[in-house]
Design an enzyme around this catalytic site. Structure first.
Site, PDB file in Angstrom:
ATOM      1  N   ASN A  22      54.030  87.928 -80.440  1.00  0.00           N
ATOM      2  CA  ASN A  22      54.899  87.599 -79.527  1.00  0.00           C
ATOM      3  C   ASN A  22      54.215  87.936 -78.081  1.00  0.00           C
ATOM      4  O   ASN A  22      54.032  88.982 -77.819  1.00  0.00           O
ATOM      5  CB  ASN A  22      56.221  88.469 -79.760  1.00  0.00           C
TER       6      ASN A  22
ATOM      7  N   GLY B 138      59.893  87.435 -77.591  1.00  0.00           N
ATOM      8  CA  GLY B 138      60.491  88.499 -78.235  1.00  0.00           C
ATOM      9  C   GLY B 138      59.640  89.959 -78.190  1.00  0.00           C
ATOM     10  O   GLY B 138      59.804  90.701 -78.942  1.00  0.00           O
TER      11      GLY B 138
ATOM     12  N   SER C 292      58.465  93.255 -76.973  1.00  0.00           N
ATOM     13  CA  SER C 292      59.246  94.459 -76.523  1.00  0.00           C
ATOM     14  C   SER C 292      58.177  95.544 -76.077  1.00  0.00           C
ATOM     15  O   SER C 292      58.727  96.557 -75.329  1.00  0.00           O
ATOM     16  CB  SER C 292      60.385  95.006 -77.555  1.00  0.00           C
TER      17      SER C 292
ATOM     18  N   HIS D 277      49.977  93.456 -79.728  1.00  0.00           N
ATOM     19  CA  HIS D 277      50.038  93.784 -81.267  1.00  0.00           C
ATOM     20  C   HIS D 277      50.245  92.580 -82.012  1.00  0.00           C
ATOM     21  O   HIS D 277      50.901  91.557 -81.665  1.00  0.00           O
ATOM     22  CB  HIS D 277      51.034  94.780 -81.552  1.00  0.00           C
ATOM     23  N   LEU D 278      49.686  92.345 -83.176  1.00  0.00           N
ATOM     24  CA  LEU D 278      49.854  91.375 -84.088  1.00  0.00           C
ATOM     25  C   LEU D 278      50.741  91.891 -85.376  1.00  0.00           C
ATOM     26  O   LEU D 278      50.440  92.952 -86.029  1.00  0.00           O
ATOM     27  CB  LEU D 278      48.429  91.147 -85.107  1.00  0.00           C
ATOM     28  N   HIS D 279      51.875  91.257 -85.624  1.00  0.00           N
ATOM     29  CA  HIS D 279      52.744  91.569 -86.767  1.00  0.00           C
ATOM     30  C   HIS D 279      52.149  90.978 -88.016  1.00  0.00           C
ATOM     31  O   HIS D 279      51.597  89.905 -88.049  1.00  0.00           O
ATOM     32  CB  HIS D 279      53.795  90.990 -86.458  1.00  0.00           C
TER      33      HIS D 279
HETATM   34  P1  AMP Z   1      57.525  93.425 -80.147  1.00  0.00           P
HETATM   35  O1  AMP Z   1      58.971  93.145 -80.122  1.00  0.00           O
HETATM   36  O2  AMP Z   1      56.749  91.867 -80.801  1.00  0.00           O
HETATM   37  O3  AMP Z   1      57.096  93.693 -79.022  1.00  0.00           O
HETATM   38  O4  AMP Z   1      57.134  94.322 -81.437  1.00  0.00           O
HETATM   39  C1  AMP Z   1      57.318  95.713 -81.069  1.00  0.00           C
HETATM   40  C2  AMP Z   1      57.678  96.087 -82.524  1.00  0.00           C
HETATM   41  O5  AMP Z   1      57.532  97.403 -82.387  1.00  0.00           O
HETATM   42  C3  AMP Z   1      58.900  96.222 -83.031  1.00  0.00           C
HETATM   43  O6  AMP Z   1      58.994  95.586 -84.449  1.00  0.00           O
HETATM   44  C4  AMP Z   1      59.434  97.453 -83.183  1.00  0.00           C
HETATM   45  O7  AMP Z   1      60.169  97.767 -84.671  1.00  0.00           O
HETATM   46  C5  AMP Z   1      58.152  98.176 -83.321  1.00  0.00           C
HETATM   47  N1  AMP Z   1      58.224  99.674 -82.859  1.00  0.00           N
HETATM   48  C6  AMP Z   1      58.708 100.182 -81.679  1.00  0.00           C
HETATM   49  N2  AMP Z   1      58.635 101.562 -81.590  1.00  0.00           N
HETATM   50  C7  AMP Z   1      57.814 101.794 -82.801  1.00  0.00           C
HETATM   51  C8  AMP Z   1      57.407 103.109 -83.361  1.00  0.00           C
HETATM   52  N3  AMP Z   1      57.580 104.229 -82.814  1.00  0.00           N
HETATM   53  N4  AMP Z   1      56.562 103.258 -84.449  1.00  0.00           N
HETATM   54  C9  AMP Z   1      56.345 101.846 -84.834  1.00  0.00           C
HETATM   55  N5  AMP Z   1      56.917 100.612 -84.564  1.00  0.00           N
HETATM   56  C10 AMP Z   1      57.491 100.831 -83.436  1.00  0.00           C
END
Ligand code: AMP
Ligand code: ZN
Length: 114
Positions: free
Chosen positions: A87, A93, A95, A100-102
């Site tokens: 993202n 999306g 945040s 990072h790669l999902h």
């Molecule tokens: P994005 O919305 O693509 O930026 O993905 C950020 C991701 O980070 C989301 O799926 C969150 O659930 C995850 N996330 C946020 N804080 C943490 C944390 N402390 N440990 C693991 N994942 C996290």
């Protein structure tokens, strides 16, 4: 390292996480709010915000994130398919503003994504 970045703190183990893979270039950990039975985040050690902020020197690590995701998918027997997603930007999306790669798997996925 960016002092106020959540994922840099996870990389440095200043914040706990469930690390599933790490080496000198990348680290991967379980998403805290999983959107699928397998939901892993894969990050470069180097802090940069998104693909829009990547440079030519980041080319290899961006490819490595995808290949480590494929390795984890094989280890987890995600035989019906899996999805890898960046993202880029709040409108898509994003945040947490460390690239990072999902890796998502273990359930059916629709196309187009929401
Ligand atoms: P994005 O919305 O693509 O930026 O993905 C950020 C991701 O980070 C989301 O799926 C969150 O659930 C995850 N996330 C946020 N804080 C943490 C944390 N402390 N440990 C693991 N994942 C996290
Ligand atoms: Zn960072």
């Amino acid at each position: 390292m960016s002092a106020d970045c959540l994922f840099c703190k996870i990389s440095a183990k200043k914040i706990p996480s469930k690390i599933v893979y790490e080496d000198e270039d990348v680290f991967a950990f379980e998403d805290i709010s999983p959107q699928a039975p397998t939901h892993i985040l894969l990050c470069p050690r180097k802090h940069f915000i998104s693909l829009d902020h990547a440079t030519a020197e980041d080319q290899a690590v961006i490819g490595k994130l995808q290949l480590v995701a494929a390795q984890l998918a094989r280890e987890r027997n995600l035989l019906d398919g899996y999805r890898t997603v960046f993202n880029n930007g709040a409108g898509a999306g994003q945040s947490v503003f460390h690239l990072h790669l999902h890796l998502l798997g273990g359930r059916p996925f629709r196309w187009p994504p929401g």
